[in-house]
Scaffold this active site. Structure first.
Site, PDB file in Angstrom:
ATOM      1  N   GLU A   2       0.830  -1.210   0.000  1.00  0.00           N
ATOM      2  CA  GLU A   2       0.000   0.000   0.000  1.00  0.00           C
ATOM      3  C   GLU A   2       0.863   1.258   0.000  1.00  0.00           C
ATOM      4  O   GLU A   2       1.821   1.367   0.761  1.00  0.00           O
ATOM      5  CB  GLU A   2      -0.876   0.000   1.260  1.00  0.00           C
ATOM      6  CG  GLU A   2      -1.803   1.177   1.381  1.00  0.00           C
ATOM      7  CD  GLU A   2      -2.912   1.172   0.337  1.00  0.00           C
ATOM      8  OE1 GLU A   2      -2.903   2.073  -0.515  1.00  0.00           O
ATOM      9  OE2 GLU A   2      -3.765   0.268   0.387  1.00  0.00           O
ATOM     10  N   ARG A  13      18.223 -26.835 -18.789  1.00  0.00           N
ATOM     11  CA  ARG A  13      17.054 -26.810 -17.886  1.00  0.00           C
ATOM     12  C   ARG A  13      17.024 -25.476 -17.121  1.00  0.00           C
ATOM     13  O   ARG A  13      18.074 -24.870 -16.880  1.00  0.00           O
ATOM     14  CB  ARG A  13      17.137 -27.950 -16.868  1.00  0.00           C
ATOM     15  CG  ARG A  13      17.019 -29.328 -17.454  1.00  0.00           C
ATOM     16  CD  ARG A  13      15.566 -29.621 -17.870  1.00  0.00           C
ATOM     17  NE  ARG A  13      15.401 -31.010 -18.257  1.00  0.00           N
ATOM     18  CZ  ARG A  13      15.589 -31.478 -19.493  1.00  0.00           C
ATOM     19  NH1 ARG A  13      15.967 -30.651 -20.463  1.00  0.00           N
ATOM     20  NH2 ARG A  13      15.405 -32.763 -19.755  1.00  0.00           N
ATOM     21  N   ILE A  18      15.751  -8.241   0.389  1.00  0.00           N
ATOM     22  CA  ILE A  18      16.737  -9.252  -0.026  1.00  0.00           C
ATOM     23  C   ILE A  18      17.515  -8.746  -1.234  1.00  0.00           C
ATOM     24  O   ILE A  18      18.610  -9.221  -1.509  1.00  0.00           O
ATOM     25  CB  ILE A  18      16.087 -10.620  -0.353  1.00  0.00           C
ATOM     26  CG1 ILE A  18      15.104 -10.523  -1.519  1.00  0.00           C
ATOM     27  CG2 ILE A  18      15.439 -11.224   0.865  1.00  0.00           C
ATOM     28  CD1 ILE A  18      14.770 -11.878  -2.123  1.00  0.00           C
ATOM     29  N   ASP A  19      16.959  -7.759  -1.958  1.00  0.00           N
ATOM     30  CA  ASP A  19      17.581  -7.311  -3.207  1.00  0.00           C
ATOM     31  C   ASP A  19      18.845  -6.483  -2.987  1.00  0.00           C
ATOM     32  O   ASP A  19      19.632  -6.289  -3.913  1.00  0.00           O
ATOM     33  CB  ASP A  19      16.589  -6.489  -4.038  1.00  0.00           C
ATOM     34  CG  ASP A  19      15.464  -7.350  -4.583  1.00  0.00           C
ATOM     35  OD1 ASP A  19      15.545  -8.578  -4.449  1.00  0.00           O
ATOM     36  OD2 ASP A  19      14.504  -6.789  -5.133  1.00  0.00           O
TER      37      ASP A  19
END
Ligand code: F6P
Length: 330
Positions: free
Chosen positions: A73, A248, A132-133
């Site tokens: 928000e 993968r 965390i960035d």
């Protein structure tokens, strides 16, 4: 004094340790009252708040997530249905109704920007960086980052053994929607062969050639770590097409954000929380606490708001990685 505390934006390991650091110091050392505001700025708009006492603060140090909840928000949304939706008057009213003398805002770049706007409106605000960035301007580290790097490194370690058994290329996408910090740190710690981050850009041919060069050296498998902003699926496809090697993709996702903080993040959160309380006691508002040169300090919110801390091109891990033959794709 009565202080309010909220967590806003994406969660990360260490928010509860910060709440504990702020509240324990405020209650026991400075004799302040502490009010926890639920779900970020949403709780401030609706006055959804609870008092935090000593007993509420047990068991928080190693607990993931945030006991206060969080939301994305923003009280300063710009336009809604063609009309301006600035709810700063509601925020100011809630601040007064809750009897706050200061509001502590734990959050990333978006939160610090909002914190700065609230500060300009005359509220007493202290920001605490979290994500965390690791991309908040004005601090050398944000808590949550090193915990996420540990999780991503463990995932890369696990991918190594299956990659080598099957002689495959494993592409792993880690979080970091604007910056490549997790990819760089986990990629280097996990022994990746190719690390791609938005700050450096990449050339697909260069990536494919780096993988083929490994095959020529009798290393038939490769680990490619990429930051979220780059497209793992596309890169994976282009590697398979360009090298003809079985490839993968693993998108690590939200596991990086969940669970317990690392020991470093717990202590960083505790120190930043304590320093926030100290600034409040000194009446030094409009600042974000930060971690610089292995010590706690603070910086005006005006210097932080609207900026992003990207990985510098000459980061020592990039220089060292290149010397060891790791490809950064460019
Ligand atoms: O916390 C930062 C971050 O993890 C980014 O790397 C990611 O893009 C974003 O949050 C996604 O979070 P959400 O889905 O909660 O918006």
């Amino acid at each position: 004094m009565t202080i309010g505390i909220l967590s806003s934006g994406g969660d990360c390991p260490g928010i509860n340790a910060t709440i504990r650091g702020v509240a324990k110091t405020a209650l026991t050392h400075f004799g302040m009252k502490v009010i926890g505001i639920k779900s970020g700025f949403q709780g401030l708009l609706s006055q959804d708040a609870i008092p935090l006492n000593e007993n509420d603060l047990s068991g928080l140090l190693n607990l993931g997530g945030t006991i206060l909840g969080t939301s994305r928000e923003k009280p300063f949304k710009k336009i809604l249905d063609g009309k301006s939706d600035d709810r700063s008057d509601v925020i100011i009213n809630s601040y007064k109704q809750l009897g706050l003398d200061c509001l502590v805002c734990i959050g990333g770049n978006g939160t610090q920007k909002t914190a700065h706007k609230l500060s300009k409106l005359g509220l007493n605000i202290i920001g605490i960086p979290k994500t965390i960035d690791n991309d908040v301007w004005g601090t050398d580290a944000t808590f949550g980052f090193y915990s996420a790097v540990d999780i991503a490194t463990d995932a890369i370690d696990r991918l190594h053994s299956t990659a080598s058994s099957h002689k495959r290329v494993m592409v792993i996408e880690v979080m970091g929607h604007k910056a490549g910090w997790i990819a760089l740190y986990a990629g280097m710690a996990g022994g990746a062969d190719v690390i791609l981050i938005p700050e450096l850009g990449y050339n697909q041919q260069t990536v494919n050639q780096a993988i083929l060069d490994r095959v020529a050296k009798d290393k038939p498998y490769s680990i490619v770590v990429i930051a979220e902003q780059l497209n793992a699926t596309e890169i994976s496809k282009a590697i398979e097409e360009g090298t003809k090697l079985e490839t993968r993709t693993t998108v690590l996702g939200y596991v990086q954000r969940g669970g317990s903080p690392s020991a470093f993040d717990r202590n960083l959160a505790t120190l930043l929380g304590g320093h926030a309380t100290e600034l409040i006691a000194q009446g030094r508002f409009g600042r974000m606490v930060s971690w610089k040169n292995n010590a706690v300090t603070s910086i005006p919110l005006s210097e932080v708001a609207g900026k992003l801390r990207a990985v510098p091109e000459d980061h020592n891990l990039i220089i060292q990685g290149r010397r060891m033959g790791i490809s950064f794709g460019a």
